[in-house]
Design an enzyme around this catalytic site. Structure first.
Site, PDB file in Angstrom:
ATOM      1  N   LYS A 202      98.974  37.510 -20.109  1.00 48.16           N
ATOM      2  CA  LYS A 202      98.234  37.637 -18.938  1.00 48.16           C
ATOM      3  C   LYS A 202      98.155  36.093 -18.461  1.00 48.16           C
ATOM      4  O   LYS A 202      96.830  35.415 -18.551  1.00 48.16           O
ATOM      5  CB  LYS A 202      96.856  38.205 -18.820  1.00 48.16           C
ATOM      6  CG  LYS A 202      96.415  38.591 -17.428  1.00 48.16           C
ATOM      7  CD  LYS A 202      97.446  39.640 -16.684  1.00 48.16           C
ATOM      8  CE  LYS A 202      96.840  39.967 -15.404  1.00 48.16           C
ATOM      9  NZ  LYS A 202      97.875  40.752 -14.574  1.00 48.16           N
ATOM     10  N   SER A 406     100.778  44.865 -12.080  1.00 45.15           N
ATOM     11  CA  SER A 406      99.341  44.768 -12.181  1.00 45.15           C
ATOM     12  C   SER A 406      98.762  45.653 -11.374  1.00 45.15           C
ATOM     13  O   SER A 406      99.046  47.059 -11.753  1.00 45.15           O
ATOM     14  CB  SER A 406      98.557  43.286 -12.007  1.00 45.15           C
ATOM     15  OG  SER A 406      97.643  43.186 -12.910  1.00 45.15           O
TER      16      SER A 406
END
Length: 615
Positions: A202, A406
């Site tokens: 991430k 996402s």
């Protein structure tokens, strides 16, 4: 002596009445004139005629978008003033090409890159495929540019003939991602950036905590960059009948080859068979005039895609009550509350889905996602409404655009089927939160904060106070809980073990090609394939229509939207307005913007994907 002042007062009073009357009369005349212009604009479909034996000119202006990213007021006035248009909607180009293929009035397509700023790879490939389909009608496609950027060249490569100015060059350099990193700057100004995340890959928060790219991010980025570069090379090579390795060689050895040709980029492009002819602008016009009829200005008869769509209809005619596959477009960052142009409001988009669910004519829903994500809460609001649509018996199919990562992927988990392009960026299954505080910055300036509160949490989230470690632990726990919810939703939607999803997650970005292989996506396809899939799931057997569901527009937005694409009429409108109206219009435009919603929870499912192609 007493009568003269009285006479003067009467004269001044009457002059005032006359001036005020003239002002009122002119104001009413302006209003009537404006109404007449609006009526003309609303009926432009009757005014525009497609010339016979004409060229359809695809004016690629600004960047390619799924749906408008601009405020409609500003866009209409920009066009009226002749300012450069900053975007071109992909589906307008696709519909224009589809219509023109069977239109006997259109003899050829000309690609105009004069004001083109580029587009993401999947959008370019969509248009490239549409150009190839158009060519099967037997009509040629001509491309011209003073020089070709990487994005422009992928489209030009699909043309029957590629012309370039003798002083131009073809700039193919490959794909890359080089973000800015701010760690040293943050330390220098005393900003305290509290980061909460889950997932090794991430990398959205890395610019705030590092000065360089982590090895895990470098590894993941290199994989999807190579996948997308392979798609680009194949799209160009197949159109130009060359080996993809030739494109790789051209990019790798461009500097050396330019030296060999004494810096003549145009001759190098011709030598490498990247272009078919080096032509001055007048020579190119002469070439097109052999296919399209000449006009009275030493050019050729033509119509651009905006005017053409107004003449033939921006959408196929819809019939009330006929079974419908509704198409909704989620383009931009996902936000809570009201959405500015170019973003997706969780509440507003959920309301659009709800309207489709409650519409008896709508039998299936296709959602086109072109979003890097955003607020996890807003993403869940949208996902829930799509899930309710499925539960009502209406199939939901997701069509992924350039990026559906996402929060964009979170939304997709509610679909019966997910289709993507090989050039899509998706995945990035991870969440993060950022809470910057600037108490140290204030201290550098001699400003300090102190006080008391009635509880341990009172004032704990103030940006001018150091974050309480206990509050930080609570936020991290919330982020981890959101991440686990994300994993469970993906596992349930894709029928995969949670352990398997965990290995694919941690915020890692995948290309569409890898996503199909990893079962995060069901297969390849664009909107047309998604519509077909939705119709099959709804058992419509070919007896259906498609309809884009757009957000409701105000009257002024609708009027200004109609003004776009009719530059002659809109410029005429500006010409008849008094100069005094200019500042008023400018002030109106400044106050017309909307403020994007924020993630109130502070937890984001967002991907800062490199999204190469804008060159």
């Amino acid at each position: 002596m007493n009568q003269n002042p009285s006479l003067i007062r009467r004269v001044v009073r009457r002059a005032g009445w006359i001036i005020d009357g003239l002002r009122r009369w002119l104001s009413r005349l302006m209003f009537v004139g404006f109404v007449l212009v609006v009526v003309v604009l609303l009926r432009t479909d009757l005014a525009i005629q497609v010339p016979n034996n004409a060229a359809l000119v695809l004016k690629l202006q600004g960047v390619l978008v799924e749906q408008s990213q601009q405020d409609p007021f500003q866009k209409a006035v920009d066009e009226a003033l002749g300012a450069p248009v900053r975007e071109t909607r992909v589906r307008d180009l696709l519909r224009a090409l589809n219509q023109a293929a069977d239109d006997l009035r259109i003899k050829t397509v000309v690609l105009d890159f004069s004001h083109f700023e580029g587009g993401e790879l999947s959008k370019l490939v969509q248009i490239a495929d549409a150009l190839q389909r158009f060519k099967t009608s037997g009509k040629p496609v001509y491309a011209y540019a003073d020089q070709y950027t990487q994005s422009a060249y992928l489209l030009a490569a699909q043309a029957s003939e590629i012309h370039m100015h003798p002083m131009g060059q073809v700039g193919i350099e490959g794909f890359s991602t080089y973000p800015f990193y701010f760690r040293d700057l943050i330390d220098k100004i005393g900003l305290d950036v509290n980061v909460f995340r889950v997932g090794e890959f991430k990398s959205a928060v890395e610019p705030f905590i590092r000065n360089d790219m982590s090895e895990s991010a470098r590894e993941a980025n290199r994989v999807w960059l190579e996948d997308l570069w392979a798609v680009y090379k194949q799209a160009v090579a197949s159109a130009r009948s060359v080996n993809p390795d030739a494109i790789q060689s051209y990019a790798d050895q461009l500097a050396e080859r330019l030296v060999q040709t004494a810096g003549d980029g145009a001759q190098l492009a011709l030598q490498e068979k990247l272009v078919d002819a080096l032509s001055h602008r007048d020579e190119f016009i002469g070439r097109v005039r052999r296919t399209a009829d000449p006009d009275e200005f030493d050019g050729f008869k033509s119509i651009d895609q905006n005017a053409y769509l107004l003449a033939v209809g921006e959408q196929p005619p819809s019939h009330r009550g006929k079974p419908t596959v509704a198409i909704l477009v989620a383009s931009g960052a996902i936000v809570e509350g009201d959405a500015a142009p170019g973003t997706v409001s969780g509440d507003a988009f959920a309301d659009q889905i709800r309207q489709a669910r409650l519409d008896d004519a709508v039998k299936a829903v296709v959602v086109r996602i072109d979003s890097p994500g955003g607020s996890a809460f807003a993403s869940e609001v949208i996902r829930r409404e799509l899930d309710l649509t499925r539960q009502s018996g209406k199939p939901v199919v997701v069509s992924m655009g350039s990026v559906a990562a996402s929060g964009g992927y979170w939304i997709a988990t509610a679909a019966d089927r997910i289709l993507a392009s090989p050039a899509t960026l998706t995945g990035s299954i991870g969440v993060f939160g950022i809470l910057p505080t600037y108490q140290d910055t204030l201290a550098k300036l001699g400003v300090h904060v102190d006080g008391v509160g009635t509880t341990a949490l009172a004032g704990a989230l103030r940006a001018d106070r150091k974050l309480n470690p206990a509050v930080g632990q609570a936020i991290q726990a919330m982020v981890e809980r959101t991440y686990q919810d994300f994993l469970l939703r993906v596992a349930d939607a894709r029928d995969l073990p949670v352990e398997t999803v965990a290995t694919l997650a941690e915020g890692r970005v995948w290309s569409g090609s890898d996503a199909v292989r990893l079962q995060l996506v069901d297969g390849f396809g664009e909107i047309d394939e998604a519509v077909t899939a939705a119709a099959e799931l709804a058992n419509l057997a070919g007896q259906y229509q498609t309809r884009y569901l757009e957000p409701d527009l105000t009257l002024s937005e609708y009027i200004l939207g109609r003004m776009q694409g009719v530059s002659v009429l809109t410029r005429g409108l500006v010409a008849v307005l008094p100069p005094e109206l200019g500042p008023i219009v400018q002030g109106w435009l400044k106050t017309a913007g909307q403020q994007a919603g924020r993630a109130q929870s502070g937890i984001y499912a967002f991907c800062l994907c490199g999204r190469p192609g804008y060159n």
